[in-house]
Motif scaffolding. Structure first.
Motif, PDB file in Angstrom:
ATOM      1  N   ARG A  78      -6.038  -7.776  -1.020  1.00 29.27           N
ATOM      2  CA  ARG A  78      -6.268  -9.197  -0.483  1.00 29.27           C
ATOM      3  C   ARG A  78      -6.198  -9.185   0.868  1.00 29.27           C
ATOM      4  O   ARG A  78      -7.061 -10.172   1.197  1.00 29.27           O
ATOM      5  N   THR A  79      -5.549  -8.567   1.607  1.00 30.22           N
ATOM      6  CA  THR A  79      -5.733  -8.731   3.184  1.00 30.22           C
ATOM      7  C   THR A  79      -6.387  -7.519   3.883  1.00 30.22           C
ATOM      8  O   THR A  79      -6.660  -7.668   4.936  1.00 30.22           O
ATOM      9  N   LEU A  80      -6.205  -6.105   3.337  1.00 31.52           N
ATOM     10  CA  LEU A  80      -6.770  -4.949   3.866  1.00 31.52           C
ATOM     11  C   LEU A  80      -8.168  -4.766   3.421  1.00 31.52           C
ATOM     12  O   LEU A  80      -8.538  -4.981   2.455  1.00 31.52           O
ATOM     13  N   PRO A  81      -9.033  -3.980   4.347  1.00 34.63           N
ATOM     14  CA  PRO A  81     -10.149  -3.591   4.209  1.00 34.63           C
ATOM     15  C   PRO A  81      -9.993  -2.548   3.157  1.00 34.63           C
ATOM     16  O   PRO A  81      -9.303  -1.738   3.155  1.00 34.63           O
ATOM     17  N   VAL A  82     -10.754  -2.629   2.191  1.00 29.73           N
ATOM     18  CA  VAL A  82     -10.908  -1.723   1.023  1.00 29.73           C
ATOM     19  C   VAL A  82     -11.171  -0.313   1.334  1.00 29.73           C
ATOM     20  O   VAL A  82     -10.253   0.623   0.893  1.00 29.73           O
ATOM     21  N   GLY A  83     -12.119   0.112   2.316  1.00 26.63           N
ATOM     22  CA  GLY A  83     -12.149   1.226   2.728  1.00 26.63           C
ATOM     23  C   GLY A  83     -10.922   2.092   3.440  1.00 26.63           C
ATOM     24  O   GLY A  83     -10.514   2.988   2.955  1.00 26.63           O
ATOM     25  N   THR A  84     -10.405   1.120   4.398  1.00 29.95           N
ATOM     26  CA  THR A  84      -8.962   1.509   4.918  1.00 29.95           C
ATOM     27  C   THR A  84      -8.212   1.730   3.978  1.00 29.95           C
ATOM     28  O   THR A  84      -7.462   2.726   3.794  1.00 29.95           O
ATOM     29  N   ALA A  85      -7.732   0.773   3.125  1.00 33.23           N
ATOM     30  CA  ALA A  85      -6.650   0.991   2.132  1.00 33.23           C
ATOM     31  C   ALA A  85      -6.657   1.888   0.951  1.00 33.23           C
ATOM     32  O   ALA A  85      -5.947   2.448   0.976  1.00 33.23           O
TER      33      ALA A  85
ATOM     34  N   LEU B  73       0.803  -1.155   0.013  1.00 31.99           N
ATOM     35  CA  LEU B  73       0.149   0.110  -0.001  1.00 31.99           C
ATOM     36  C   LEU B  73       0.807   1.110   0.006  1.00 31.99           C
ATOM     37  O   LEU B  73       0.809   2.103  -0.786  1.00 31.99           O
ATOM     38  N   LEU B  74       1.994   1.136   0.810  1.00 29.59           N
ATOM     39  CA  LEU B  74       2.837   2.380   0.787  1.00 29.59           C
ATOM     40  C   LEU B  74       3.595   2.664  -0.599  1.00 29.59           C
ATOM     41  O   LEU B  74       3.573   3.803  -0.974  1.00 29.59           O
ATOM     42  N   VAL B  75       3.910   1.415  -1.124  1.00 36.34           N
ATOM     43  CA  VAL B  75       4.649   1.683  -2.478  1.00 36.34           C
ATOM     44  C   VAL B  75       3.591   2.199  -3.703  1.00 36.34           C
ATOM     45  O   VAL B  75       3.899   3.063  -4.368  1.00 36.34           O
ATOM     46  N   ALA B  76       2.230   1.770  -3.352  1.00 43.54           N
ATOM     47  CA  ALA B  76       1.088   2.161  -4.336  1.00 43.54           C
ATOM     48  C   ALA B  76       0.970   3.583  -3.912  1.00 43.54           C
ATOM     49  O   ALA B  76       0.983   4.453  -5.206  1.00 43.54           O
TER      50      ALA B  76
ATOM     51  N   VAL C 195      -2.310  12.780   9.759  1.00 41.35           N
ATOM     52  CA  VAL C 195      -3.029  12.232  10.903  1.00 41.35           C
ATOM     53  C   VAL C 195      -3.843  11.279  10.580  1.00 41.35           C
ATOM     54  O   VAL C 195      -4.044  10.258  11.294  1.00 41.35           O
ATOM     55  N   GLY C 196      -4.753  11.588   9.820  1.00 40.48           N
ATOM     56  CA  GLY C 196      -5.910  10.577   9.454  1.00 40.48           C
ATOM     57  C   GLY C 196      -5.420   9.454   8.606  1.00 40.48           C
ATOM     58  O   GLY C 196      -6.061   8.331   9.041  1.00 40.48           O
ATOM     59  N   VAL C 197      -4.410   9.224   8.193  1.00 38.16           N
ATOM     60  CA  VAL C 197      -3.717   8.193   7.287  1.00 38.16           C
ATOM     61  C   VAL C 197      -3.234   7.449   8.437  1.00 38.16           C
ATOM     62  O   VAL C 197      -3.583   6.201   8.566  1.00 38.16           O
ATOM     63  N   ALA C 198      -2.573   7.853   9.378  1.00 41.78           N
ATOM     64  CA  ALA C 198      -1.922   7.388  10.534  1.00 41.78           C
ATOM     65  C   ALA C 198      -2.994   6.579  11.492  1.00 41.78           C
ATOM     66  O   ALA C 198      -2.859   5.298  11.936  1.00 41.78           O
ATOM     67  N   GLY C 199      -4.170   7.414  11.674  1.00 39.71           N
ATOM     68  CA  GLY C 199      -5.015   6.975  12.337  1.00 39.71           C
ATOM     69  C   GLY C 199      -5.848   5.534  11.836  1.00 39.71           C
ATOM     70  O   GLY C 199      -5.961   4.623  12.394  1.00 39.71           O
ATOM     71  N   LEU C 200      -5.905   5.510  10.774  1.00 35.71           N
ATOM     72  CA  LEU C 200      -6.582   4.672   9.568  1.00 35.71           C
ATOM     73  C   LEU C 200      -5.889   3.420   9.864  1.00 35.71           C
ATOM     74  O   LEU C 200      -6.353   2.376   9.993  1.00 35.71           O
ATOM     75  N   GLN C 201      -4.437   3.680   9.900  1.00 38.91           N
ATOM     76  CA  GLN C 201      -3.667   2.566   9.739  1.00 38.91           C
ATOM     77  C   GLN C 201      -3.659   1.782  11.305  1.00 38.91           C
ATOM     78  O   GLN C 201      -3.750   0.503  11.667  1.00 38.91           O
ATOM     79  N   LEU C 202      -3.659   2.452  12.231  1.00 34.89           N
ATOM     80  CA  LEU C 202      -3.820   2.284  13.742  1.00 34.89           C
ATOM     81  C   LEU C 202      -4.786   1.586  14.082  1.00 34.89           C
ATOM     82  O   LEU C 202      -4.814   0.641  14.739  1.00 34.89           O
ATOM     83  N   THR C 203      -5.872   1.914  13.398  1.00 33.27           N
ATOM     84  CA  THR C 203      -7.360   1.277  13.817  1.00 33.27           C
ATOM     85  C   THR C 203      -7.801   0.232  12.698  1.00 33.27           C
ATOM     86  O   THR C 203      -8.792  -0.307  13.019  1.00 33.27           O
ATOM     87  N   GLU C 204      -7.078  -0.160  11.881  1.00 36.01           N
ATOM     88  CA  GLU C 204      -7.362  -1.097  10.789  1.00 36.01           C
ATOM     89  C   GLU C 204      -7.252  -2.591  11.774  1.00 36.01           C
ATOM     90  O   GLU C 204      -6.440  -2.914  12.610  1.00 36.01           O
ATOM     91  N   GLY C 205      -8.391  -3.280  11.503  1.00 33.74           N
ATOM     92  CA  GLY C 205      -8.637  -4.468  12.078  1.00 33.74           C
ATOM     93  C   GLY C 205      -9.808  -5.118  12.140  1.00 33.74           C
ATOM     94  O   GLY C 205     -10.565  -5.172  11.293  1.00 33.74           O
TER      95      GLY C 205
ATOM     96  N   VAL D   9      -6.200   5.390   2.602  1.00 29.19           N
ATOM     97  CA  VAL D   9      -4.665   5.652   2.886  1.00 29.19           C
ATOM     98  C   VAL D   9      -3.957   5.818   1.547  1.00 29.19           C
ATOM     99  O   VAL D   9      -3.211   6.851   1.556  1.00 29.19           O
ATOM    100  N   PHE D  10      -4.386   5.106   0.594  1.00 32.11           N
ATOM    101  CA  PHE D  10      -3.665   5.156  -0.934  1.00 32.11           C
ATOM    102  C   PHE D  10      -3.955   6.708  -1.249  1.00 32.11           C
ATOM    103  O   PHE D  10      -2.955   7.430  -1.632  1.00 32.11           O
ATOM    104  N   VAL D  11      -5.262   7.026  -1.300  1.00 36.26           N
ATOM    105  CA  VAL D  11      -5.599   8.402  -1.705  1.00 36.26           C
ATOM    106  C   VAL D  11      -4.970   9.507  -0.825  1.00 36.26           C
ATOM    107  O   VAL D  11      -4.407  10.491  -1.319  1.00 36.26           O
ATOM    108  N   GLY D  12      -5.016   9.277   0.390  1.00 32.56           N
ATOM    109  CA  GLY D  12      -4.322  10.312   1.368  1.00 32.56           C
ATOM    110  C   GLY D  12      -2.913  10.371   1.067  1.00 32.56           C
ATOM    111  O   GLY D  12      -2.229  11.559   1.208  1.00 32.56           O
TER     112      GLY D  12
END
Length: 105
Positions: free
Chosen positions: A51-58, A6-9, A95-105, A61-64
């Motif tokens: 394949r493994t991350l939720p589409v909304g979160t991914a 995701l970071l590379v993308a 901050v929003g991107v980091a928050g999404l990553q921290l709360t992904e689950g 994060v991608f767009v952010g």
């Protein structure tokens, strides 16, 4: 590993956006080819992360990351405004991107 993809993308968005800026409305061949090719590749890499991350979160994060990164490239490479308010709002995106990553689950 999905977060790495995701970071590379997201980083690829910086490349293709800058290339399209340099393509002068897609009138210059090589910047256009690079921009379109990297854009397609970034979506492919994003799909691998999905394949493994939720589409909304991914996707958020991608767009952010892409938006903040391209704005930074614009400021550094193209002389765009670095007004304090603009920098604040870019920080809020991160901050929003980091928050999404921290709360992904």
């Amino acid at each position: 590993m999905a977060w790495v993809f995701l970071l590379v993308a997201g980083m690829m968005e910086l490349v293709w956006a800058a290339a399209l800026k340099e393509s002068d409305g897609m009138t210059r061949l090589w910047p256009t080819v690079i921009g379109l090719s990297v854009a397609l590749l970034s979506v492919v890499v994003l799909s691998v992360s999905l394949r493994t991350l939720p589409v909304g979160t991914a996707y958020a994060v991608f767009v952010g990351l892409g938006a903040a990164g391209v704005a930074a490239v614009g400021m550094i490479a193209f002389g765009e405004s670095t007004a304090p308010a603009r920098l604040l709002f870019l920080a809020l995106i991160l901050v929003g991107v980091a928050g999404l990553q921290l709360t992904e689950g």
